[in-house]
Motif scaffolding. Structure first.
Motif, short mmCIF file in Angstrom:
data_model
loop_
_atom_site.label_atom_id
_atom_site.label_comp_id
_atom_site.label_asym_id
_atom_site.label_seq_id
_atom_site.Cartn_x
_atom_site.Cartn_y
_atom_site.Cartn_z
N SER A 1 0.89 -1.24 -0.04
CA SER A 1 0.13 0.05 -0.11
C SER A 1 0.86 1.26 -0.11
N LYS B 1 -1.35 1.85 -4.16
CA LYS B 1 -2.05 1.03 -4.96
C LYS B 1 -2.93 1.53 -6.01
N GLU C 1 -5.26 -10.00 -0.87
CA GLU C 1 -4.48 -9.02 0.02
C GLU C 1 -4.24 -9.52 1.44
N LYS D 1 -2.48 -8.14 5.39
CA LYS D 1 -1.89 -6.76 6.08
C LYS D 1 -0.75 -7.48 6.97
N GLY E 1 -4.10 6.15 2.64
CA GLY E 1 -4.18 4.60 2.49
C GLY E 1 -2.73 4.12 2.47
N GLU F 1 0.91 -2.28 6.85
CA GLU F 1 0.92 -1.99 5.48
C GLU F 1 0.12 -2.96 4.86
N THR F 2 -0.75 -2.75 3.54
CA THR F 2 -1.30 -3.93 3.19
C THR F 2 -0.66 -4.43 1.80
N THR G 1 -0.65 -6.24 -1.92
CA THR G 1 -1.73 -6.53 -2.95
C THR G 1 -1.14 -7.33 -3.82
#
Ligand code: SAM
Length: 228
Positions: free
Chosen positions: A160, A164, A183, A185, A207, A218-219, A221
């Motif tokens: 992220s 993204k 996804e 985290k 975000g 953090e995410t 993806t």
């Protein structure tokens, strides 16, 4: 030996679903991070049968092994230098991969081969070494039309913190059909905090991260984009 650059030597076992792989990582080769684990888990759910696959930046071969186990028609892997590619090759042998693999030294997308059915990668970002951290992500998206056939797939992971929405917009501008494969985290790596410019950059868009108590999250993806 600095752990901050994530290039320290270690031997490790990684488990993806029911698959365990053993890796020797010498000094100078990127150690698998949560990005690598998440992309590996997503690879388990993807199909590569009868595909001609290109992996950019194979590192210790964590993803190369998982892709090879999916029996693609052909697999080509690249790295920035021969010693890292030799480590990829070593770990494939260590994990009894018998699929023929082509090893190519290439500077990112500057590979005079293809087009391929699938391009897959975990691009450098936080440790890209570039003032513009997204360089490897942007060039990947911008050059995908040269490396991937029409109807073929670009698969990559990003944080992220690499924005993204910016990646999705760029892929849409190229007419790619984008889907999120999965996804997850997780907390920041320690070395993020050591890079002042990196930490300043992620404050510039919403975000980039979440805060839970003292923790920065953090995410990650994984995208799959079909080339028009
Ligand atoms: C984030 S690591 C991913 C490594 C491995 N696939 C993984 O997930 O653990 C990015 C990889 O790209 C390689 N790399 C860095 N700059 C590169 C370049 N200009 N061309 C090709 N590969 C590069 C690094 O050596 C590193 O192995």
């Amino acid at each position: 030996m600095s752990q901050g650059n994530n290039l320290y030597p270690q031997e490790l076992t990684l488990t993806f679903g029911e698959v365990s792989i053993n890796l020797d990582v010498p000094e100078g080769v990127w150690n698998p991070t949560p990005h690598g684990i998440h992309l590996g888990n997503m690879i388990l759910d993807l199909e590569f049968k009868s595909d001609d696959v290109l992996e950019l930046g194979s590192g210790c071969g964590n993803h190369t092994i998982l892709i090879a186990q999916k029996k693609p028609k052909k697999l080509t892997v690249t790295e920035i230098n021969r010693p890292i590619l030799d480590n990829t090759r070593h770990n494939l042998k260590k994990n009894q991969i018998d699929l023929p693999v082509e090893y190519v030294v290439a500077d990112w997308t500057h590979i005079n081969k293809g087009p391929f059915d699938v391009l897959i990668t975990n691009p450098p970002f936080a440790k890209s070494g570039k003032r513009y951290y997204r360089y490897f992500i942007d060039t990947l998206i911008n050059d995908a039309h040269k490396l991937v056939k029409s109807g073929g797939r670009l698969i990559f992971i990003q944080s992220s913190m690499a924005d993204k929405n910016r990646s999705i917009s760029l892929m849409n501008e190229w007419g790619m059909k984008v889907r999120i494969v999965g996804e997850t985290k997780g907390p920041f790596r320690d070395y993020y905090f050591e890079d002042k410019l990196f930490m300043e950059n992620i404050e510039k868009f919403p975000g980039a991260y979440e805060k839970k108590g003292d923790q920065f999250i953090e995410t990650l993806t994984v995208f799959e984009a079909v080339i028009p």
